[in-house]
Each structure stands twice: as structure tokens, then as C-alpha cells.
Design a protein around this motif. Sequence first.
Motif, PDB file in Angstrom:
ATOM      1  N   UNK A   1       8.436  37.723  43.672  1.00  0.00           N
ATOM      2  CA  UNK A   1       9.159  38.328  42.560  1.00  0.00           C
ATOM      3  C   UNK A   1      10.365  39.125  43.020  1.00  0.00           C
ATOM      4  N   UNK A   2      11.471  38.963  42.289  1.00  0.00           N
ATOM      5  CA  UNK A   2      12.641  39.828  42.410  1.00  0.00           C
ATOM      6  C   UNK A   2      12.938  40.336  41.005  1.00  0.00           C
ATOM      7  N   UNK A   3      12.761  41.641  40.794  1.00  0.00           N
ATOM      8  CA  UNK A   3      12.895  42.209  39.450  1.00  0.00           C
ATOM      9  C   UNK A   3      14.085  43.150  39.389  1.00  0.00           C
ATOM     10  N   UNK A   4      14.889  43.022  38.339  1.00  0.00           N
ATOM     11  CA  UNK A   4      16.011  43.922  38.085  1.00  0.00           C
ATOM     12  C   UNK A   4      15.930  44.359  36.618  1.00  0.00           C
ATOM     13  N   UNK A   5      16.740  45.337  36.205  1.00  0.00           N
ATOM     14  CA  UNK A   5      16.723  45.721  34.787  1.00  0.00           C
ATOM     15  C   UNK A   5      17.195  44.623  33.848  1.00  0.00           C
ATOM     16  N   UNK A   6      17.815  43.571  34.414  1.00  0.00           N
ATOM     17  CA  UNK A   6      18.453  42.558  33.577  1.00  0.00           C
ATOM     18  C   UNK A   6      17.742  41.213  33.584  1.00  0.00           C
ATOM     19  N   UNK A   7      16.956  40.941  34.636  1.00  0.00           N
ATOM     20  CA  UNK A   7      16.289  39.651  34.741  1.00  0.00           C
ATOM     21  C   UNK A   7      15.134  39.753  35.720  1.00  0.00           C
ATOM     22  N   UNK A   8      14.309  38.719  35.702  1.00  0.00           N
ATOM     23  CA  UNK A   8      13.185  38.603  36.627  1.00  0.00           C
ATOM     24  C   UNK A   8      13.253  37.227  37.277  1.00  0.00           C
ATOM     25  N   UNK A   9      13.301  37.191  38.616  1.00  0.00           N
ATOM     26  CA  UNK A   9      13.341  35.916  39.328  1.00  0.00           C
ATOM     27  C   UNK A   9      12.017  35.720  40.048  1.00  0.00           C
ATOM     28  N   UNK A  10      11.356  34.592  39.767  1.00  0.00           N
ATOM     29  CA  UNK A  10      10.053  34.294  40.358  1.00  0.00           C
ATOM     30  C   UNK A  10      10.144  32.984  41.134  1.00  0.00           C
ATOM     31  N   UNK A  11      10.040  33.067  42.459  1.00  0.00           N
ATOM     32  CA  UNK A  11      10.064  31.877  43.305  1.00  0.00           C
ATOM     33  C   UNK A  11       8.643  31.356  43.436  1.00  0.00           C
ATOM     34  N   UNK A  12       8.423  30.142  42.949  1.00  0.00           N
ATOM     35  CA  UNK A  12       7.077  29.580  42.859  1.00  0.00           C
ATOM     36  C   UNK A  12       6.648  28.919  44.167  1.00  0.00           C
ATOM     37  N   UNK A  13       5.350  28.811  44.373  1.00  0.00           N
ATOM     38  CA  UNK A  13       4.830  28.137  45.569  1.00  0.00           C
ATOM     39  C   UNK A  13       5.186  26.649  45.560  1.00  0.00           C
ATOM     40  N   UNK A  14       5.405  26.076  44.370  1.00  0.00           N
ATOM     41  CA  UNK A  14       5.789  24.657  44.262  1.00  0.00           C
ATOM     42  C   UNK A  14       7.207  24.402  44.776  1.00  0.00           C
ATOM     43  N   UNK A  15       8.011  25.477  44.913  1.00  0.00           N
ATOM     44  CA  UNK A  15       9.381  25.322  45.410  1.00  0.00           C
ATOM     45  C   UNK A  15      10.445  25.663  44.387  1.00  0.00           C
ATOM     46  N   UNK A  16      10.137  25.491  43.100  1.00  0.00           N
ATOM     47  CA  UNK A  16      11.103  25.830  42.059  1.00  0.00           C
ATOM     48  C   UNK A  16      11.130  27.347  41.811  1.00  0.00           C
ATOM     49  N   UNK A  17      12.115  27.781  41.048  1.00  0.00           N
ATOM     50  CA  UNK A  17      12.274  29.199  40.711  1.00  0.00           C
ATOM     51  C   UNK A  17      12.393  29.357  39.204  1.00  0.00           C
ATOM     52  N   UNK A  18      11.705  30.334  38.655  1.00  0.00           N
ATOM     53  CA  UNK A  18      11.850  30.696  37.248  1.00  0.00           C
ATOM     54  C   UNK A  18      12.682  31.971  37.165  1.00  0.00           C
ATOM     55  N   UNK A  19      13.662  31.965  36.281  1.00  0.00           N
ATOM     56  CA  UNK A  19      14.461  33.169  36.035  1.00  0.00           C
ATOM     57  C   UNK A  19      14.304  33.530  34.565  1.00  0.00           C
ATOM     58  N   UNK A  20      13.730  34.701  34.296  1.00  0.00           N
ATOM     59  CA  UNK A  20      13.432  35.135  32.935  1.00  0.00           C
ATOM     60  C   UNK A  20      14.432  36.188  32.495  1.00  0.00           C
ATOM     61  N   UNK A  21      14.927  36.062  31.252  1.00  0.00           N
ATOM     62  CA  UNK A  21      15.866  37.019  30.674  1.00  0.00           C
ATOM     63  C   UNK A  21      15.241  37.672  29.441  1.00  0.00           C
ATOM     64  N   UNK A  22      15.597  38.912  29.153  1.00  0.00           N
ATOM     65  CA  UNK A  22      15.009  39.614  28.001  1.00  0.00           C
ATOM     66  C   UNK A  22      15.238  38.922  26.664  1.00  0.00           C
ATOM     67  N   UNK A  23      16.333  38.131  26.537  1.00  0.00           N
ATOM     68  CA  UNK A  23      16.621  37.500  25.249  1.00  0.00           C
ATOM     69  C   UNK A  23      15.751  36.277  24.965  1.00  0.00           C
ATOM     70  N   UNK A  24      14.803  35.967  25.879  1.00  0.00           N
ATOM     71  CA  UNK A  24      13.888  34.859  25.648  1.00  0.00           C
ATOM     72  C   UNK A  24      14.182  33.605  26.435  1.00  0.00           C
ATOM     73  N   UNK A  25      15.240  33.606  27.232  1.00  0.00           N
ATOM     74  CA  UNK A  25      15.589  32.421  28.014  1.00  0.00           C
ATOM     75  C   UNK A  25      14.854  32.396  29.347  1.00  0.00           C
TER      76      UNK A  25
END
Length: 336
Positions: free
Chosen positions: A290-314
Motif C-alpha cells: 500500500x501507498x496511501x496519500x490524502x488524495x489516492x490509494x495505490x495498492x500493488x497486488x501480488x498478481x502484478x497489477x496495481x489498483x489506484x483508488x480515488x475518493x470520487x469512486x474511480x
Amino acid sequence: MAHTGRYSRQQLFSGIGEAGQERLLRSRVLIVGVGALGTVSANHLARSGVGSIRLVDRDYVELSNLQRQTLFTEADVEEVLPKAIAAKQALEKINSTIEIEAFVEDVTEKNIKTFMQDVDVVLDGTDNFQTRFLLNDASYKYGVPFSYGGAVSARGMSAFLEPGKTPCLRCFIQSGASPGETCDTVGVISPVVDIVASLQAVETIKYLVESGKNRRSLTSFDVWTNYSHSLAFQEPKVDCPTCQLQHYPALEAQSEAETTLCGRNTIQITRQQPIDLTQWATKLERSAQIKSTPFLLRATLTEGETLVLFPDGRVLVQGTEDLVRAKSLYSKYIGN
């Protein structure tokens, strides 16, 4: 005038003068897309004294951006700052006397009217024609001039489109055309970006100071092969759905829940509800880096891909252009 020292050289230019500078200070510009074109344009407009600049961008700063996106630094990459926020911080250091608004959002048919509220010009900093046609249609529906620009490889194109006075973008480019080449597929050199964005900025300034000198043509060029062409505006197409029939197809379309970001090896999936970043950091920390900031959350998965979550639902699923794969990962880690 309180700002005489800051803008003295600009006011000496007869095309602007003190009266023009006062008009700039009272002006409001919306820049959609704060990447290559958007950062250069914003830099020019902020230094010129445009009184209010509204920045909207859905993405964050990555290392590959630094070659051409002039407001960003390596520190912004390290902090995983959203582009709109990083640009706002940079511009406020350049000119603290003007208003800079920043929104980390995806511009859609649902929110474009809100972003265009009270602005004098909409400036195109986007990298795809889907959003450009949305800006074009909104500009003509709400009567706000559209400063269009595009850059890829060594080629650039720009035009200043004014509702009621010029054809719109649909009169030149068909909305059903192939998306074509992008910076992520064929590259781009930074000088062409600066040229296009400077043309966009100067046409915007001409309009804001009421110069009556706006260019009535679509300009295109290739700085590598020394090609340039200016296509004078003709009469609008009689069947143009936007500037003639006033149907505004991009405003009537429904945004897709899943969007492939061309050339980015990324798929964007939009939830119907906001995302609590703190809550999701706790949920995902057991199965991702996990890399967390006030603006987004980046989650690097064990499968190799990365999820980037934004407060607006994206949620960005980075590392794949396979929609089935992206939806599978989304369902596994985010759910419905």
C-alpha cells in the motif's frame, strides 16, 4: 495599479496594456487535463495574470510525465500527487495573487456543467477525443469559447473555437473516427507540446483582453519534417449535430462504467459511490503493498497489477488492457 511591477513588460505590449491586464485579472479559465498541454498552458496563463484558473484532471504524476509536463518534479512522483494538486501547488509558488482551483476528478457529461460555471474560456489539455468532444459540445451549448489543442509524436494542431462565430470541432473531425496514435503508442517530443500549448494560451489571452485578433483557422504542423498548414475556417457543416442542430451528442451519452485508457495499459472502473481511502487501506493492506496519500490509494497486488483508488469512486486497474482481467481483479479486491 497594484500589479504594475509583476506585469509591467506585458502591459508595455500595445495589444494588452493596462486595460487588457485588468481584463485578464477579472477572467476565469477552465483547463481540463493537466498533463503536457495543460501544464504549459496553465503556466502561461498564471504568469500572465489570469485571475482564476480551474484545473481538473483524473490522474496522478508518474515518472514518464516529467519529460514534457513542465510543472511537475521528481518529488511529485515520489509523493504520488494527483496532477491537479501538484499543478496547483506549483502555480501558487509562481503567482500567489491569483486563484487556483484543483479538482481530482474525471470530467463527464454529469459534471461538465458544474466545472464550466462562470468561466470565460475552456482550454483543452486532454489526451483523447472522447473528452474533447464533450468539451466541444459543452462549450457550444453553454456559449463558452473552446481553445482546442493536440500533440503527438512531432505533430501538433490547435484552433480557437467560438460559439456563434466559428465552426465547432465536429465540423473538422468526425467523432466516429479511429482514436489514432497517442503519446503512449508513438511517443511525443516536448517542444511540440510547448508550441501547441503556447498557441492555445495566446489565443485565450487574445480573447480575454478583447483584442478582436483571434485566429480563424485550424493550424497543424510537424516540427520534425518542417511541415505547417493553416486551414481557414469555412462555413459550419449544415448537418453538424453540435453547432448547427444543437443536439450535443457527447452531453446526451452515458459514461461507461469501464474505460480503457488508450496506450496506458490501464482500465478505469467507476463505482457508484465514493471511496473511503482510510477504510480501503485497512482492507487491502493484507493482500497488497500500500501507498496511501490524502488524495489516492495505490495498492500493488501480488498478481502484478496495481489498483489506484480515488475518493470520487474511480479505480484504475494498471498493468492490463484486458477488460475481463481488470473486472476480475476489481471484483476480487473491491467487490460491487
